[in-house]
Design an enzyme around this catalytic site. Structure first.
Site, PDB file in Angstrom:
ATOM      1  N   GLU A 179       0.830  -1.207   0.000  1.00 41.71           N
ATOM      2  CA  GLU A 179       0.000   0.000   0.000  1.00 41.71           C
ATOM      3  C   GLU A 179       0.866   1.260   0.000  1.00 41.71           C
ATOM      4  O   GLU A 179       1.860   1.338   0.729  1.00 41.71           O
ATOM      5  CB  GLU A 179      -0.893  -0.015   1.250  1.00 41.71           C
ATOM      6  CG  GLU A 179      -1.824   1.187   1.381  1.00 41.71           C
ATOM      7  CD  GLU A 179      -2.583   1.198   2.700  1.00 41.71           C
ATOM      8  OE1 GLU A 179      -3.632   1.863   2.767  1.00 41.71           O
ATOM      9  OE2 GLU A 179      -2.124   0.548   3.661  1.00 41.71           O
TER      10      GLU A 179
ATOM     11  N   LYS B   6     -10.409   2.798  -1.397  1.00 43.06           N
ATOM     12  CA  LYS B   6     -10.487   2.098  -0.117  1.00 43.06           C
ATOM     13  C   LYS B   6     -11.803   2.398   0.597  1.00 43.06           C
ATOM     14  O   LYS B   6     -12.165   3.558   0.804  1.00 43.06           O
ATOM     15  CB  LYS B   6      -9.291   2.509   0.743  1.00 43.06           C
ATOM     16  CG  LYS B   6      -9.119   1.763   2.051  1.00 43.06           C
ATOM     17  CD  LYS B   6      -7.785   2.173   2.650  1.00 43.06           C
ATOM     18  CE  LYS B   6      -7.475   1.475   3.964  1.00 43.06           C
ATOM     19  NZ  LYS B   6      -6.133   1.854   4.466  1.00 43.06           N
TER      20      LYS B   6
ATOM     21  N   CYS C 269      -5.557  -2.659   2.703  1.00 44.96           N
ATOM     22  CA  CYS C 269      -5.198  -2.627   4.121  1.00 44.96           C
ATOM     23  C   CYS C 269      -6.392  -2.824   5.060  1.00 44.96           C
ATOM     24  O   CYS C 269      -6.851  -3.941   5.229  1.00 44.96           O
ATOM     25  CB  CYS C 269      -4.425  -1.359   4.429  1.00 44.96           C
ATOM     26  SG  CYS C 269      -3.441  -1.474   5.958  1.00 44.96           S
TER      27      CYS C 269
END
Length: 282
Positions: free
Chosen positions: A43, A116, A153
């Site tokens: 990431e 995200k 993540c």
């Protein structure tokens, strides 16, 4: 396609974006030379993990998709090596900022963007200051080698992320990550929980999981690596230590995974009629 070779990259990053892109490029080349066709960097590999502090000057690091140097470099590399590279980057879209991923195809094209969905907010990981929650919904992309879903993540802690991508047709789950020490508790090591959560996604969805994390000390915040690749049973096929730099490269048998997935019956026996509570506010 019965089999596909995939890779997860693990490395440390500096304040120099060109240096970071060059380091990631070198590992992509290594992985491709070993036969990898889908290669996952960690990431936000453009630089240090800046979200440990709230500092408005750091918004200047964001770039639009079409201008981001990490994305442009990976596009060129993907076309040259004929590989897919899910590329994490700090995106600016008008007045909005996102923690995003450009899915780069093996001709260097942008197949799409995922933003995200789950944004953490806590000591050392103050992402809500920088990023809006993603507005793309979850994404699954068809490649020459099978369908892949990518979460970023914090997404990886949510079973809903993995299950939705599986229901969308994913055959492999990829998670680029930046995670390490917890500033509020020096004794807390989340590396085991981090891995177990994603291994659980592999088991409950009967599909391989590929996780790439960073390493190194960044102003006292230590990133613990432990990148790994599992098969559809959640068994580790490759893993890195907490300080290792390199590319994990594994060949996956997707036809075998598909047979096992059907045989286990997890998707056959789902009861969506009972799951309404999942979409209600607490």
């Amino acid at each position: 396609m019965t089999k596909v070779t995939v890779a997860a990259l693990q490395l440390a990053f500096s304040d120099d974006i060109d240096e970071n892109i060059a380091a990631a490029t070198a590992l992509v080349r290594q992985a491709a030379a070993r036969g990898a066709k889908i290669i996952l960097p960690p990431e936000l590999f453009e630089g240090p993990y800046f979200c440990k502090v709230e500092e408005e000057s750091l918004f200047s690091q964001a770039r639009p998709l079409s201008e981001h140097p990490a994305v442009l470099a990976m596009q060129k590399l993907a076309a040259e090596l004929q590989v897919y590279i899910p590329t994490s980057f700090f995106e600016r879209d008008g007045q909005h900022h996102y923690n995003s991923l450009a899915m780069i195809g093996d001709a260097g094209e942008i197949m799409g963007v995922y933003r995200k969905s789950h944004i953490p907010d806590g000591p050392g990981y103050e992402e809500k200051y920088y990023f809006r929650p993603g507005n793309t919904g979850f994404k699954v992309w068809e490649t020459r080698y099978g369908a892949i879903g990518v979460g970023i993540c914090w997404d990886q802690w949510y079973p809903e992320t993995a299950r939705i991508m599986a229901l969308m047709g994913a055959e492999m789950l990829f998670f680029p990550t930046a995670i390490g020490s917890e500033p509020y508790d020096a004794e807390l090591d989340t590396s085991r929980m981090w891995r177990r959560a994603m291994v659980g996604h592999a088991v409950s969805n009967v599909m391989p999981v590929i996780a790439a994390n960073r390493i190194g000390d960044e102003d006292g915040q230590s990133f613990y690596g432990n990148s790994f690749i599992t098969d559809e049973w959640g068994d580790l096929m490759a893993e890195a230590g907490k300080d290792e730099t390199g590319a994990l490269v594994v060949t996956l048998d997707l036809d075998q995974a598909r047979r096992h997935r059907a045989g286990m019956g997890f998707f056959r026996d789902r009861r969506p009629d009972l799951y309404g509570r999942l979409i209600e506010d607490i």
